[in-house]
Write an enzyme that holds these catalytic residues in place. Structure first.
Site, PDB file in Angstrom:
ATOM      1  N   ARG A 136     -28.045  67.907  76.362  1.00 21.47           N
ATOM      2  CA  ARG A 136     -28.457  66.564  75.949  1.00 21.47           C
ATOM      3  C   ARG A 136     -29.938  66.332  76.251  1.00 21.47           C
ATOM      4  O   ARG A 136     -30.650  65.698  75.470  1.00 21.47           O
ATOM      5  CB  ARG A 136     -27.584  65.507  76.627  1.00 21.47           C
ATOM      6  CG  ARG A 136     -27.800  64.095  76.089  1.00 21.47           C
ATOM      7  CD  ARG A 136     -26.724  63.153  76.567  1.00 21.47           C
ATOM      8  NE  ARG A 136     -26.723  62.987  78.018  1.00 21.47           N
ATOM      9  CZ  ARG A 136     -25.853  62.235  78.688  1.00 21.47           C
ATOM     10  NH1 ARG A 136     -24.895  61.594  78.030  1.00 21.47           N
ATOM     11  NH2 ARG A 136     -25.913  62.131  80.007  1.00 21.47           N
ATOM     12  N   LYS A 158     -31.311  59.878  76.133  1.00 19.14           N
ATOM     13  CA  LYS A 158     -31.482  59.168  77.404  1.00 19.14           C
ATOM     14  C   LYS A 158     -32.969  58.976  77.706  1.00 19.14           C
ATOM     15  O   LYS A 158     -33.484  59.400  78.750  1.00 19.14           O
ATOM     16  CB  LYS A 158     -30.758  59.891  78.538  1.00 19.14           C
ATOM     17  CG  LYS A 158     -29.241  59.678  78.479  1.00 19.14           C
ATOM     18  CD  LYS A 158     -28.545  60.186  79.724  1.00 19.14           C
ATOM     19  CE  LYS A 158     -28.738  59.318  80.941  1.00 19.14           C
ATOM     20  NZ  LYS A 158     -28.050  58.009  80.839  1.00 19.14           N
ATOM     21  N   GLU A 201     -22.163  49.952  72.421  1.00 20.63           N
ATOM     22  CA  GLU A 201     -21.833  50.320  73.797  1.00 20.63           C
ATOM     23  C   GLU A 201     -22.346  49.253  74.743  1.00 20.63           C
ATOM     24  O   GLU A 201     -22.998  48.289  74.310  1.00 20.63           O
ATOM     25  CB  GLU A 201     -22.392  51.697  74.156  1.00 20.63           C
ATOM     26  CG  GLU A 201     -23.893  51.838  74.043  1.00 20.63           C
ATOM     27  CD  GLU A 201     -24.367  53.225  74.442  1.00 20.63           C
ATOM     28  OE1 GLU A 201     -24.480  53.475  75.650  1.00 20.63           O
ATOM     29  OE2 GLU A 201     -24.627  54.053  73.551  1.00 20.63           O
TER      30      GLU A 201
END
Length: 353
Positions: free
Chosen positions: A97, A198, A234
């Site tokens: 990721r 992120k 989310e």
């Protein structure tokens, strides 16, 4: 910045546990002794890094991370089993990721091997900071930042990768379930932005609405999509699921939704339990009509949602032991702490019991 040999680190870790009141452990920073650091210049690969004592970083005022927010973070946990082993949960997924996020932000990324090795070295160097079984976990935070100086907007000429750690307890300590509010005045992410990675820039923009929600008794916000305002995406730092009968639903991944590793793991566990899993466009009405709602993430684990409020209407959901949420949570937790067989091959043992 002084680096430390393996022998020196092992000597400092002879004690079984650090001097911490494990029963009072919250989700606050308690810096563990050692961190890992390595650097590279633009156009090159990361060189071999080293462990060092936890310390402040020295940055130029014109560093890209300070001026343009060129940076990524990751988060994962190490946990201690009843027989004394230390288990790490799916670090390869975090490394992949980070690599995806680095490409999006024009940064070189540590190789997958470098990422995993640095995490393992950091945990082993700080193993006496891993809480006793059932008392919490060692939260590991890898950071990748543009540390080189820039004035003209663009990628940094130098990059720094850091891994540090802190023992933590439950993020929502004392709360049996979360109370969420659906908020349509602000958005966590926008199409074409960085919501699917992120990036450090994802988080501070929601500080204000989150603070306002918490001041009125809510745990977090469920953010709607910025394009239509009809679909749940989310919460501030965790994915969301609904349960209706035998069907478990979660918003389909797109560039506004983070591909959570706990999310991915729960989907696999749910499928192994023969639930029907749907990754879909999850409408507000679907959430309000659900039997159960729960959130997933490294920090929150699998946490049931007790209620969701939208435009003044509050819906309450089933929580407790006899729920789908608890069945999924218990299975994941058992794998992570070594009390259940890891049929998925997700955990790795870092020490000998």
């Amino acid at each position: 910045m002084q680096s430390y040999t393996k022998a020196a680190v092992e000597s400092s870790c002879e004690q079984a546990y650090a001097d911490v009141n494990w029963d009072e452990l919250g989700f606050n920073l308690i810096p563990a002794d050692y961190m890992y650091i390595m650097k590279c210049t633009d156009g090159e690969n990361f060189s071999q890094g080293a462990l060092t004592r936890y310390t402040k970083l020295q940055l130029d005022p014109s560093a890209a991370i300070l001026n343009y927010g060129q940076g990524l973070l990751e988060g994962l946990k190490a946990q201690r089993t009843k027989d004394g082993r230390i288990l790490l949960f799916r670090p390869e997924e975090n490394g992949l990721r980070m690599k995806m996020g680095a490409e999006r932000l024009c940064m070189p990324s540590p190789s997958l091997q470098q990422f995993v090795d640095s995490v393992k070295q950091t945990v082993l160097a700080n193993q006496h900071w891993v809480p006793p079984p059932g008392k919490g976990s060692l939260y590991v935070r890898p950071l990748l930042i543009g540390s080189g100086p820039v004035l003209r907007m663009g990628p940094a000429p130098e990059f720094t990768f850091v891994v540090y750690a802190s023992p933590v307890g439950n993020l929502h300590k004392g709360q049996m379930s979360m109370k969420l509010v659906i908020q349509d005045k602000s958005h966590r992410a926008t199409p074409g932005g960085t919501g699917g990675i992120k990036s450090i820039t994802n988080y501070s923009p929601v500080f204000k609405p989150i603070s306002e929600a918490k001041s009125t008794g809510f745990s977090d916000i469920l953010f709607l999509d910025a394009a239509t305002g009809k679909f749940i995406e989310e919460a501030s730092s965790c994915n969301v699921f609904t349960v209706k009968g035998n069907v478990i639903s979660t918003p389909a991944l797109q560039d506004t939704i983070l591909p959570g590793i706990t999310r991915k793991s729960i989907i696999d566990i749910a499928l192994s339990f023969k639930y029907q899993v749907e990754e879909c466009l999850l409408m507000v009405e679907d959430v309000m009509d659900a039997d159960e709602v729960f959130c997933t993430g490294t920090a929150v684990g699998v946490t049931p949602v007790g209620s969701v409020t939208y435009q003044g209407k509050r819906c309450e959901y089933k929580t407790g032991e006899d729920t789908v949420t608890e069945r999924l949570r218990a299975k994941l937790a058992a794998i992570q702490i070594g009390t259940a067989e890891d049929d998925f091959g997700w955990t790795s043992t870092l020490n000998q019991a």
